[in-house]
Motif scaffolding. Sequence first.
Motif, PDB file in Angstrom:
ATOM      1  N   ALA A  34      39.630  26.261  64.796  1.00  0.00           N
ATOM      2  CA  ALA A  34      38.822  26.746  63.701  1.00  0.00           C
ATOM      3  C   ALA A  34      39.583  27.638  62.737  1.00  0.00           C
ATOM      4  CB  ALA A  34      37.586  27.473  64.252  1.00  0.00           C
ATOM      5  N   PRO A  35      40.515  28.551  63.198  1.00  0.00           N
ATOM      6  CA  PRO A  35      41.235  29.357  62.221  1.00  0.00           C
ATOM      7  C   PRO A  35      41.991  28.539  61.196  1.00  0.00           C
ATOM      8  CG  PRO A  35      41.456  30.321  64.387  1.00  0.00           C
ATOM      9  CD  PRO A  35      40.769  29.008  64.573  1.00  0.00           C
ATOM     10  N   ALA A  36      42.550  27.407  61.599  1.00  0.00           N
ATOM     11  CA  ALA A  36      43.243  26.558  60.635  1.00  0.00           C
ATOM     12  C   ALA A  36      42.298  26.059  59.564  1.00  0.00           C
ATOM     13  CB  ALA A  36      43.898  25.385  61.342  1.00  0.00           C
ATOM     14  N   ALA A  37      41.052  25.899  59.942  1.00  0.00           N
ATOM     15  CA  ALA A  37      40.072  25.368  58.996  1.00  0.00           C
ATOM     16  C   ALA A  37      39.719  26.357  57.913  1.00  0.00           C
ATOM     17  CB  ALA A  37      38.806  24.959  59.747  1.00  0.00           C
ATOM     18  N   ALA A  38      40.085  27.632  58.095  1.00  0.00           N
ATOM     19  CA  ALA A  38      39.686  28.631  57.116  1.00  0.00           C
ATOM     20  C   ALA A  38      40.597  28.675  55.911  1.00  0.00           C
ATOM     21  CB  ALA A  38      39.659  30.009  57.780  1.00  0.00           C
ATOM     22  N   THR A  39      41.719  27.951  55.940  1.00  0.00           N
ATOM     23  CA  THR A  39      42.638  27.964  54.815  1.00  0.00           C
ATOM     24  C   THR A  39      41.933  27.470  53.570  1.00  0.00           C
ATOM     25  OG1 THR A  39      44.411  27.486  56.344  1.00  0.00           O
ATOM     26  CG2 THR A  39      44.876  27.173  54.030  1.00  0.00           C
ATOM     27  N   SER A  40      41.996  28.241  52.498  1.00  0.00           N
ATOM     28  CA  SER A  40      41.244  27.922  51.287  1.00  0.00           C
ATOM     29  C   SER A  40      42.175  27.512  50.173  1.00  0.00           C
ATOM     30  CB  SER A  40      40.421  29.141  50.862  1.00  0.00           C
ATOM     31  OG  SER A  40      39.459  29.451  51.840  1.00  0.00           O
ATOM     32  N   PRO A  41      41.676  26.800  49.179  1.00  0.00           N
ATOM     33  CA  PRO A  41      42.495  26.402  48.044  1.00  0.00           C
ATOM     34  C   PRO A  41      42.897  27.614  47.226  1.00  0.00           C
ATOM     35  CG  PRO A  41      40.204  25.871  47.649  1.00  0.00           C
ATOM     36  CD  PRO A  41      40.297  26.318  49.066  1.00  0.00           C
ATOM     37  N   PRO A  42      43.983  27.506  46.478  1.00  0.00           N
ATOM     38  CA  PRO A  42      44.402  28.621  45.629  1.00  0.00           C
ATOM     39  C   PRO A  42      43.278  29.030  44.692  1.00  0.00           C
ATOM     40  CG  PRO A  42      46.111  26.939  45.720  1.00  0.00           C
ATOM     41  CD  PRO A  42      44.901  26.368  46.387  1.00  0.00           C
TER      42      PRO A  42
ATOM     43  N   LEU B 237      26.446  24.631  52.095  1.00  0.00           N
ATOM     44  CA  LEU B 237      27.046  25.929  51.805  1.00  0.00           C
ATOM     45  C   LEU B 237      28.404  25.773  51.131  1.00  0.00           C
ATOM     46  CD1 LEU B 237      26.077  27.776  55.090  1.00  0.00           C
ATOM     47  CD2 LEU B 237      25.438  28.528  52.791  1.00  0.00           C
ATOM     48  N   LEU B 238      29.184  24.814  51.585  1.00  0.00           N
ATOM     49  CA  LEU B 238      30.492  24.584  50.959  1.00  0.00           C
ATOM     50  C   LEU B 238      30.330  24.034  49.551  1.00  0.00           C
ATOM     51  CD1 LEU B 238      32.654  23.093  53.869  1.00  0.00           C
ATOM     52  CD2 LEU B 238      32.402  25.466  53.145  1.00  0.00           C
ATOM     53  N   GLY B 239      29.374  23.137  49.366  1.00  0.00           N
ATOM     54  CA  GLY B 239      29.134  22.601  48.029  1.00  0.00           C
ATOM     55  C   GLY B 239      28.721  23.675  47.055  1.00  0.00           C
ATOM     56  N   HIS B 240      27.990  24.677  47.553  1.00  0.00           N
ATOM     57  CA  HIS B 240      27.585  25.790  46.688  1.00  0.00           C
ATOM     58  C   HIS B 240      28.742  26.753  46.432  1.00  0.00           C
ATOM     59  CE1 HIS B 240      24.972  28.911  45.026  1.00  0.00           C
ATOM     60  NE2 HIS B 240      25.623  29.778  45.789  1.00  0.00           N
ATOM     61  N   ALA B 241      29.596  26.962  47.436  1.00  0.00           N
ATOM     62  CA  ALA B 241      30.674  27.950  47.318  1.00  0.00           C
ATOM     63  C   ALA B 241      31.821  27.463  46.435  1.00  0.00           C
ATOM     64  CB  ALA B 241      31.195  28.312  48.704  1.00  0.00           C
ATOM     65  N   PHE B 242      32.124  26.159  46.496  1.00  0.00           N
ATOM     66  CA  PHE B 242      33.275  25.622  45.772  1.00  0.00           C
ATOM     67  C   PHE B 242      32.774  24.744  44.628  1.00  0.00           C
ATOM     68  CE2 PHE B 242      34.708  26.637  50.008  1.00  0.00           C
ATOM     69  CZ  PHE B 242      35.936  27.253  49.793  1.00  0.00           C
ATOM     70  N   HIS B 243      33.185  25.091  43.406  1.00  0.00           N
ATOM     71  CA  HIS B 243      32.621  24.437  42.227  1.00  0.00           C
ATOM     72  C   HIS B 243      33.594  23.483  41.529  1.00  0.00           C
ATOM     73  CE1 HIS B 243      29.201  27.141  42.545  1.00  0.00           C
ATOM     74  NE2 HIS B 243      30.038  28.158  42.642  1.00  0.00           N
ATOM     75  N   THR B 244      34.900  23.738  41.616  1.00  0.00           N
ATOM     76  CA  THR B 244      35.862  22.881  40.926  1.00  0.00           C
ATOM     77  C   THR B 244      36.127  21.621  41.735  1.00  0.00           C
ATOM     78  OG1 THR B 244      37.805  23.868  41.987  1.00  0.00           O
ATOM     79  CG2 THR B 244      36.964  24.953  39.996  1.00  0.00           C
TER      80      THR B 244
ATOM     81  N   GLN C   3      39.030  20.350  42.486  1.00  0.00           N
ATOM     82  CA  GLN C   3      40.080  20.618  43.457  1.00  0.00           C
ATOM     83  C   GLN C   3      39.551  21.430  44.642  1.00  0.00           C
ATOM     84  OE1 GLN C   3      43.368  22.869  41.922  1.00  0.00           O
ATOM     85  NE2 GLN C   3      44.548  22.788  43.833  1.00  0.00           N
ATOM     86  N   GLY C   4      38.741  22.451  44.339  1.00  0.00           N
ATOM     87  CA  GLY C   4      38.193  23.278  45.406  1.00  0.00           C
ATOM     88  C   GLY C   4      37.298  22.492  46.336  1.00  0.00           C
ATOM     89  N   ARG C   5      36.448  21.624  45.778  1.00  0.00           N
ATOM     90  CA  ARG C   5      35.561  20.827  46.624  1.00  0.00           C
ATOM     91  C   ARG C   5      36.345  19.794  47.436  1.00  0.00           C
ATOM     92  NH1 ARG C   5      29.850  19.511  43.493  1.00  0.00           N
ATOM     93  NH2 ARG C   5      28.881  21.525  44.009  1.00  0.00           N
ATOM     94  N   ALA C   6      37.350  19.187  46.827  1.00  0.00           N
ATOM     95  CA  ALA C   6      38.165  18.224  47.569  1.00  0.00           C
ATOM     96  C   ALA C   6      38.852  18.903  48.744  1.00  0.00           C
ATOM     97  CB  ALA C   6      39.199  17.582  46.642  1.00  0.00           C
ATOM     98  N   HIS C   7      39.378  20.097  48.513  1.00  0.00           N
ATOM     99  CA  HIS C   7      40.054  20.836  49.577  1.00  0.00           C
ATOM    100  C   HIS C   7      39.073  21.224  50.686  1.00  0.00           C
ATOM    101  CE1 HIS C   7      43.312  23.659  50.987  1.00  0.00           C
ATOM    102  NE2 HIS C   7      42.255  24.133  51.624  1.00  0.00           N
ATOM    103  N   ALA C   8      37.937  21.841  50.291  1.00  0.00           N
ATOM    104  CA  ALA C   8      36.979  22.328  51.284  1.00  0.00           C
ATOM    105  C   ALA C   8      36.359  21.187  52.080  1.00  0.00           C
ATOM    106  CB  ALA C   8      35.883  23.141  50.587  1.00  0.00           C
TER     107      ALA C   8
ATOM    108  N   ARG D 185      33.307  14.416  50.466  1.00  0.00           N
ATOM    109  CA  ARG D 185      33.403  14.729  49.040  1.00  0.00           C
ATOM    110  C   ARG D 185      32.249  14.086  48.267  1.00  0.00           C
ATOM    111  NH1 ARG D 185      37.447  12.745  44.877  1.00  0.00           N
ATOM    112  NH2 ARG D 185      38.310  11.486  46.557  1.00  0.00           N
ATOM    113  N   LEU D 186      31.944  12.832  48.572  1.00  0.00           N
ATOM    114  CA  LEU D 186      30.855  12.150  47.883  1.00  0.00           C
ATOM    115  C   LEU D 186      29.506  12.807  48.160  1.00  0.00           C
ATOM    116  CD1 LEU D 186      31.875   8.429  48.440  1.00  0.00           C
ATOM    117  CD2 LEU D 186      31.639   9.562  46.220  1.00  0.00           C
ATOM    118  N   ALA D 187      29.329  13.338  49.378  1.00  0.00           N
ATOM    119  CA  ALA D 187      28.040  13.918  49.755  1.00  0.00           C
ATOM    120  C   ALA D 187      27.650  15.075  48.857  1.00  0.00           C
ATOM    121  CB  ALA D 187      28.078  14.381  51.210  1.00  0.00           C
ATOM    122  N   VAL D 188      28.637  15.843  48.362  1.00  0.00           N
ATOM    123  CA  VAL D 188      28.314  17.014  47.549  1.00  0.00           C
ATOM    124  C   VAL D 188      28.558  16.804  46.065  1.00  0.00           C
ATOM    125  CG1 VAL D 188      28.764  18.595  49.448  1.00  0.00           C
ATOM    126  CG2 VAL D 188      30.609  18.046  47.868  1.00  0.00           C
ATOM    127  N   THR D 189      29.174  15.686  45.673  1.00  0.00           N
ATOM    128  CA  THR D 189      29.455  15.458  44.257  1.00  0.00           C
ATOM    129  C   THR D 189      28.555  14.400  43.626  1.00  0.00           C
ATOM    130  OG1 THR D 189      31.183  13.840  44.807  1.00  0.00           O
ATOM    131  CG2 THR D 189      31.879  16.129  44.486  1.00  0.00           C
TER     132      THR D 189
END
Length: 478
Positions: free
Chosen positions: A9-17, A137-144, A146-151, A392-396
Motif C-alpha cells: 500500500a505505501p507504494a500506492a501512495a505515490t502521487s503525480p507531480p 474519491l480519486l475522481g474528485h481529488a484529481f482533476h487533470t 495526467q493526474g487522473r491517469a496516474h491515480a 480511467r474510463l470509469a471516472v472520465t
Amino acid sequence: MSTSAGVTAPAAATSPPGASRSDARALFAVCAATLLVLMNYTAPVAVLPQTARSLGAGLTTQTWLINAITLGLAATLLVAGSLGDDFGRRRIFRTGLALLAVGTVGSAVAPNAATFVAARIVQGAASAAILAAGLGLLGHAFHTAQGRAHATARWASMLGAGIAVGPLASAALTSAAGWRWFYVILAALAVLLAAFGGRLLTESRAARVAHIDVPGVLTLGAGLALLLVAVTAGRTGWLRPAVLIPLVLGVLLLATFVAVQARGRAPMLDLALFRRPDFRIATLGAFFTGLAALGPSTVLPTLVQQLVGISALGTAGLAFVWAGASFVVSNQMRHLGTRTAPARQLALGFLLTAVGYLAMLGYADAHSWVRTIPGLLISGAGSGLLNAALARLAVTTVPTDRVAMGSGANNTARYVGSALGVAGAVTLASSLLPAGQASGFSAHGADAVLLIGSLVAVLGAATALIRRRAAAPVPAAG
C-alpha cells in the motif's frame, strides 16, 4: 516519494507531480483499502479444497464459496456508488471498511458452508462500497488528465497486487495455522484502516439533494442476485425449476429496473449516458473483462491444483504470476495512460488475454504446471492493461459530480461478468468428464475453459474497437 513498482500500500501512495498532500493521502487510503478488498476477494482460490473439506461443501457449493462475494459485489456496486455521490463518498467508504471487518469475522467463525457463503455476500457488499466510493474519491481529488491517469493506474495496480498477495497470504496462513486465520487478520486490518485511514480523506458529494432510489435499489439488487443464482445453479442442468424460476424472475426485475431508471426524476443510473460511445465502451469493456479475464483466471489456479496436483502454496504462486504481471503493467500505465486511446488499450488487453489462454492449452494432459507460466504472464499483462483503461474510463466518461456512480456502473458490469465467467468455467471444467469419472474436473474441460475464454476475449477486443463516432464531451458539474 519513490515511484518504483511494488505490491504494498505505501507504494500506492505515490502521487503525480503537483498533487497536494491531501490528494496523496487520499490516494494512499483508497489504494490500501482496494488492496485489502482484492486480497479478500481471491483468498479462497488457493485453499478451496481445504476450506471445502472443513465446511463440508460439495462441488456446487464450492462454486458458491468462490462466487458468493461476487454476488454481493455485483448486486450492490451501483447502489453504493449512487449513495456515495449523494450522501458522501468518504462516509460510504468508511462504512464499507467497517462492514468488511464484520463479514470477515463471520467467515472466520463460520461453522458450515451456508454461513461462510452468507458472510462472503456481506463482504461483497462491503467491497462494493469501498471500490465504488474509493474510485469516486480519486475522481474528485484529481482533476487533470495526467493526474487522473496516474491515480487510476495506481488504483488499478492494487487490483493486481491484491490478487497476487491474497492467495499467497491465505495459503501461508492455512499451512501454518488454518485457513480461518486469514479472515481474522484481514478483519483487524479493515478496522484499523476504517479508524485511521478515514482521517486521510476529505468528504465529497454531489451538489444536489440527497435521494435514495428505493425502486431502483430493490429491482437491481434482487434482479442481479436472482440472475447469478440461476447461472451458478445451471451447472447441473438448465431446464430445472431451480434454474428457470430465478432466471426468469431476474430478467423481469432487471427489465423493471431499466423502466424505473428511464422514468425516474433522480435515477440511480442515468441511462442517457449510454448515448456516449466512451461510456458504452467502458461498460461493455468491463463486462467482457469480468467474463473473459477475471472469471476464468479466478478458477484456473484451482483447476491446476486438482488436475496437476500441486500444493496450496504452489497454487498461490501461479495466481501470483498472473496477478503480478497485471500489477506491473497497470502500475506502469500511470506514465503512458494519456498517450494511448482507452479503446485501443482495451483491445490490446483482450488480445493478450486470448494469446495467454491459448498458450496454456494442454497443460492438464501434459500434467505440467510449468506449461501455464508463459500464458499466465501474457494474460496477466493483458489484465493489467484492461484494469488501467477501465479505471480511467470509469471516472472520465461521467459528469464530475457522479464519479462514484460511474465507478459503480463500471464495476457492476465487471463483477457480473466475473460471476458469469466463474460459473461458466466451473460448468465447462466439470461437464466434459471421461468415462468412469462421476464428478470433479477433466483435462478436456480445462482446455474448453481456455478456448471459450480466448474466444470471448477476442469478442471483447472487437467490441472495444467498434466505434463509429467520436465520444461526446462530458459536461462539468453545476
